[in-house]
Design a protein around this motif. Structure first.
Motif, PDB file in Angstrom:
ATOM      1  N   GLU A  39      22.870  26.974  36.022  1.00  0.00           N
ATOM      2  CA  GLU A  39      23.872  26.891  37.307  1.00  0.00           C
ATOM      3  C   GLU A  39      25.065  25.882  36.760  1.00  0.00           C
ATOM      4  O   GLU A  39      24.737  24.669  36.671  1.00  0.00           O
ATOM      5  CB  GLU A  39      23.074  26.322  38.667  1.00  0.00           C
ATOM      6  CG  GLU A  39      23.967  26.795  39.968  1.00  0.00           C
ATOM      7  CD  GLU A  39      24.080  28.036  40.292  1.00  0.00           C
ATOM      8  OE1 GLU A  39      25.362  28.385  40.951  1.00  0.00           O
ATOM      9  OE2 GLU A  39      23.177  28.595  39.930  1.00  0.00           O
ATOM     10  N   ILE A 103      23.634  20.410  42.730  1.00  0.00           N
ATOM     11  CA  ILE A 103      23.222  21.782  42.403  1.00  0.00           C
ATOM     12  C   ILE A 103      23.032  22.154  41.126  1.00  0.00           C
ATOM     13  O   ILE A 103      21.920  23.135  40.604  1.00  0.00           O
ATOM     14  CB  ILE A 103      24.386  22.601  43.034  1.00  0.00           C
ATOM     15  CG1 ILE A 103      24.827  22.611  44.335  1.00  0.00           C
ATOM     16  CG2 ILE A 103      24.128  24.215  42.355  1.00  0.00           C
ATOM     17  CD1 ILE A 103      25.873  23.176  44.825  1.00  0.00           C
ATOM     18  N   GLN A 106      19.479  21.066  40.446  1.00  0.00           N
ATOM     19  CA  GLN A 106      18.580  21.591  41.584  1.00  0.00           C
ATOM     20  C   GLN A 106      17.856  20.548  42.148  1.00  0.00           C
ATOM     21  O   GLN A 106      16.679  20.334  42.327  1.00  0.00           O
ATOM     22  CB  GLN A 106      17.779  22.552  40.933  1.00  0.00           C
ATOM     23  CG  GLN A 106      18.464  23.700  40.180  1.00  0.00           C
ATOM     24  CD  GLN A 106      17.591  24.833  40.273  1.00  0.00           C
ATOM     25  OE1 GLN A 106      16.362  24.989  40.442  1.00  0.00           O
ATOM     26  NE2 GLN A 106      18.251  26.246  39.870  1.00  0.00           N
ATOM     27  N   GLN A 108      16.262  18.238  44.892  1.00  0.00           N
ATOM     28  CA  GLN A 108      15.445  18.331  46.109  1.00  0.00           C
ATOM     29  C   GLN A 108      16.382  17.739  47.328  1.00  0.00           C
ATOM     30  O   GLN A 108      15.872  18.080  48.666  1.00  0.00           O
ATOM     31  CB  GLN A 108      14.198  17.833  46.120  1.00  0.00           C
ATOM     32  CG  GLN A 108      13.249  18.259  45.019  1.00  0.00           C
ATOM     33  CD  GLN A 108      13.027  19.828  45.189  1.00  0.00           C
ATOM     34  OE1 GLN A 108      12.864  20.149  46.467  1.00  0.00           O
ATOM     35  NE2 GLN A 108      13.131  20.670  44.176  1.00  0.00           N
ATOM     36  N   VAL A 115      21.113  25.651  46.516  1.00  0.00           N
ATOM     37  CA  VAL A 115      20.560  25.631  45.202  1.00  0.00           C
ATOM     38  C   VAL A 115      20.157  27.138  44.594  1.00  0.00           C
ATOM     39  O   VAL A 115      20.188  27.400  43.684  1.00  0.00           O
ATOM     40  CB  VAL A 115      19.257  24.760  45.077  1.00  0.00           C
ATOM     41  CG1 VAL A 115      18.602  24.662  43.438  1.00  0.00           C
ATOM     42  CG2 VAL A 115      19.667  23.349  45.527  1.00  0.00           C
ATOM     43  N   LYS A 116      20.070  27.948  45.638  1.00  0.00           N
ATOM     44  CA  LYS A 116      19.719  29.426  45.105  1.00  0.00           C
ATOM     45  C   LYS A 116      20.766  29.965  44.194  1.00  0.00           C
ATOM     46  O   LYS A 116      21.918  29.589  43.910  1.00  0.00           O
ATOM     47  CB  LYS A 116      19.544  30.307  46.329  1.00  0.00           C
ATOM     48  CG  LYS A 116      20.831  30.681  46.701  1.00  0.00           C
ATOM     49  CD  LYS A 116      20.610  31.676  48.093  1.00  0.00           C
ATOM     50  CE  LYS A 116      22.028  32.413  48.326  1.00  0.00           C
ATOM     51  NZ  LYS A 116      21.791  33.414  49.419  1.00  0.00           N
ATOM     52  N   LYS A 117      20.211  31.074  43.269  1.00  0.00           N
ATOM     53  CA  LYS A 117      20.891  31.425  42.014  1.00  0.00           C
ATOM     54  C   LYS A 117      21.903  32.420  42.547  1.00  0.00           C
ATOM     55  O   LYS A 117      21.801  33.207  43.630  1.00  0.00           O
ATOM     56  CB  LYS A 117      19.808  32.355  41.200  1.00  0.00           C
ATOM     57  CG  LYS A 117      20.366  32.463  39.995  1.00  0.00           C
ATOM     58  CD  LYS A 117      20.254  31.450  38.856  1.00  0.00           C
ATOM     59  CE  LYS A 117      20.500  32.053  37.516  1.00  0.00           C
ATOM     60  NZ  LYS A 117      21.330  31.030  36.916  1.00  0.00           N
TER      61      LYS A 117
END
Length: 191
Positions: A39, A103, A106, A108, A115-117
């Motif tokens: 990402e 991001i 990723q 927590q 964070v989603k693709k």
């Protein structure tokens, strides 16, 4: 079959195999990048995010993709965010940079929605409202490989196709692999 016809048939067969291998490699690479690619969020100001030329340069996208990204960011300005969270930072630019790093790694510490693709991630610092926005934008896929079966005049044919934007090309093969015809199509309307 005459000698020249055989040469043409062999040349076309080799060309079809080469195009098939290139297409398959391209698809496999795209799938790899989609699932395992890193990402890469892009940090910019809210004003830069609505300027297509700036988005094109900073996000390294095509002019068409930059228009889509800018349009999506402008449209979402009136909608409430999906998730809100707070970051301690001395400036908005630093908060945007820290969010982009989180991001990318990723972390927590940030919500799963951030964070989603997505095809493109844009992190903007909005100085007017004193906040940082994260935009997850999925672009329309411009290239498509197609395969299927066509049934014409009581005969079935294997069909292979490629679509780039609104243009689509199809080739028809009998079950022994001999080319039997082709089509070129243009998408006149979409909805």
């Amino acid at each position: 079959m005459e000698k020249w016809e055989m040469k043409v048939y062999n040349a076309v067969s080799v060309l079809v195999v080469i195009v098939g291998i290139i297409g398959l490699s391209w698809v496999l690479y795209g799938l790899y990048e989609e699932h395992f690619g890193e990402e890469k969020p892009v940090v910019m100001t809210q004003e830069e995010a609505t300027d297509t030329k700036t988005v094109e340069k900073k996000a390294a996208v095509s002019p068409a993709e930059s228009r889509i990204i800018s349009r999506e960011i402008e449209r979402s300005a009136d909608t409430p965010p999906v998730v809100t969270y707070y970051v301690q930072a001395p400036t908005l630019e630093k908060a945007a940079t820290e969010t982009a790093k989180a991001i990318k790694t990723q972390s927590q510490a940030i919500p799963p929605a951030a964070v989603k693709k997505a095809d493109r991630t844009i992190v903007t610092a909005d100085n007017k409202l004193n906040k940082v926005d994260v935009y997850k934008i999925n672009l329309r896929k411009a290239h498509k490989l197609k395969a299927g079966v066509s049934y014409i005049y009581d005969k079935s044919y294997f069909t292979a196709g490629y679509q780039a934007g609104r243009w689509e090309g199809l080739a028809y093969f009998d079950w022994q692999g001999k080319p039997k015809g082709g089509s070129v199509l243009y998408t006149a309307a979409e909805w």
